[in-house]
Scaffold this active site. Sequence first.
Site, PDB file in Angstrom:
ATOM      1  N   CYS A   1       0.834  -1.201   0.000  1.00 54.11           N
ATOM      2  CA  CYS A   1       0.000   0.000   0.000  1.00 54.11           C
ATOM      3  C   CYS A   1       0.872   1.256   0.000  1.00 54.11           C
ATOM      4  O   CYS A   1       1.537   1.537  -0.994  1.00 54.11           O
ATOM      5  CB  CYS A   1      -0.974  -0.029   1.172  1.00 54.11           C
ATOM      6  SG  CYS A   1      -2.368   1.118   0.946  1.00 54.11           S
TER       7      CYS A   1
ATOM      8  N   HIS B   1      -3.600  -5.261   1.050  1.00 49.48           N
ATOM      9  CA  HIS B   1      -3.374  -5.701   2.423  1.00 49.48           C
ATOM     10  C   HIS B   1      -3.898  -7.131   2.589  1.00 49.48           C
ATOM     11  O   HIS B   1      -4.834  -7.554   1.900  1.00 49.48           O
ATOM     12  CB  HIS B   1      -4.131  -4.810   3.412  1.00 49.48           C
ATOM     13  CG  HIS B   1      -3.639  -3.403   3.479  1.00 49.48           C
ATOM     14  ND1 HIS B   1      -2.415  -3.079   4.009  1.00 49.48           N
ATOM     15  CD2 HIS B   1      -4.223  -2.233   3.115  1.00 49.48           C
ATOM     16  CE1 HIS B   1      -2.264  -1.768   3.964  1.00 49.48           C
ATOM     17  NE2 HIS B   1      -3.338  -1.225   3.416  1.00 49.48           N
TER      18      HIS B   1
END
Length: 533
Positions: free
Chosen positions: A364, A457
């Site tokens: 991310c 994630h």
Amino acid sequence: MNGQGGTAGGLGGGLLVAGTTSDAGKSVVTAGICRWLVRQGVKVAPFKAQNMSLNSFVTREGAEIGRAQAMQAAAARVEPTALMNPVLLKPGGDRSSQVVLLGKPVGELSARGYFGGPGGSSPGETPYAGGREQLLGTVTDCLAELRRTHDAVICEGAGSPAEINLRRTDIVNMGIARAARIPVVVVGDIDRGGVFASFFGTTALLSKEDQALVAGYLVNKFRGDVTLLEPGLDMLRQLTGRPTLGVLPYAHGLGIDEEDGLRVSLRGAVRESVVAPPHGADVLRVAVCAVPLMSNFTDVDALAAEPGVVVRFVDRPEELADADLVVLPGTRGTVRALAWLRERGLADAVARRAAEGRPVLGICGGYQMLGEHIDDEVESKAGAVEGLGLLPVRVRFAVEKTLARPVGEALGEPVEGYEIHHGVAEVTGGDEAFMTDGGGNALDGCRVGSVWGTHWHGSLESDAFRRAFLRRVAADAGRAFVPAPDTRFGALREEQLDRLGDLIEEHADTGALLRLIEKGVPEGLPFVPPGAP
């Protein structure tokens, strides 16, 4: 309780787990009660009116909630929804947070603006509709909906209910307890010391109306012979008129998702419970750069669950020297974290690794930092910023946040994850996409040599993919490391949740807890002076 959702009166039972302090154990006690109840055949749901956390999760309907509530939903064996955490605050620094309402970001506010201090919001803030006091109606509606569809709802408070400076606008502790008329159990961490004073002081600082909802106490993290504690518990009951409903022992290595990313320590290991030796001749060392505003650092828990994988958080370049894999984790402040890496000398150390063909993984915000260019007029408002230049990626921050639960394939194995980001990545080259749809079409991320990046994630929780990735890392690092063939992260998490349920079942007065959940607040609880003004 009928196990069908709700009671004869239309609303299921409720209980609020408050704490004498932050980190007293509210999250794990709430999860433990949920797991214990569902094992009794009770249809139960967790609830936290307002959460402040950088560790979040995306529900199947695309709503962002606190990861602790997703963990508690797993304990209750129900699908997490936005109803379980209607207000989420994601800190962007010491003085401001993004406000996520019913799973969607609605604005950025300072603490002064959110808590209603003098002067209201600050210039440049984007206030959410209504303000904090008006949120009480929203959170009570969410709680009522959960109670209509479940036998019981176990609510978690935040911080301490005795924050007398914030009581006027409280919606997560006594505010929600009084609005919903549910009993409160206060948890205290005896490992910190001063637990009796904390229980007494917390109660005595509440108003008479709030005290009338406090039904008892739970001691958490006790070590030693409980009979030595009993005289103090008896005196506490005499002083407050309230019983202690359990003494929970200190439990090592629970490995349960943490709530607050701002206070994560640079811990040497993520999961103390994994003690199995490595399957190969070598261990694999993973260094996670502890960037500012680190978010969803639980991504690396799945790595630490593997026998022979050693995970540590680092903040100095020399700590990367013996690492076989360096991870740049998610962050709520990509540009700020990038500057921090450069100031610390970590950026140069990561670049040297990449040049030497040594593995680096960005997740991310970490993925965005590995790119060539960042254009951010949203999060940091810094405008054009050069990235580390290790991946052929250009990132533009969009006002709209991406919230998704993607599935795909990576390294020939099935993988799933969740996305929470404002940054939109344009991949302009690279050796291959990281995540694909299984038919060769790129879904997310990319790889150049031994440098990998993805927005997903939770992808490392996919067991087969994680093993395949670790085999690649070991090969690139020149380590004789072999992933264990039978590590199942989901099963390990279930074991930990069962341990929490066992703690409640074996060490709490479950009969008293059931009476509170089913029958509500006991009558005649005494007032402890002086009470709040």
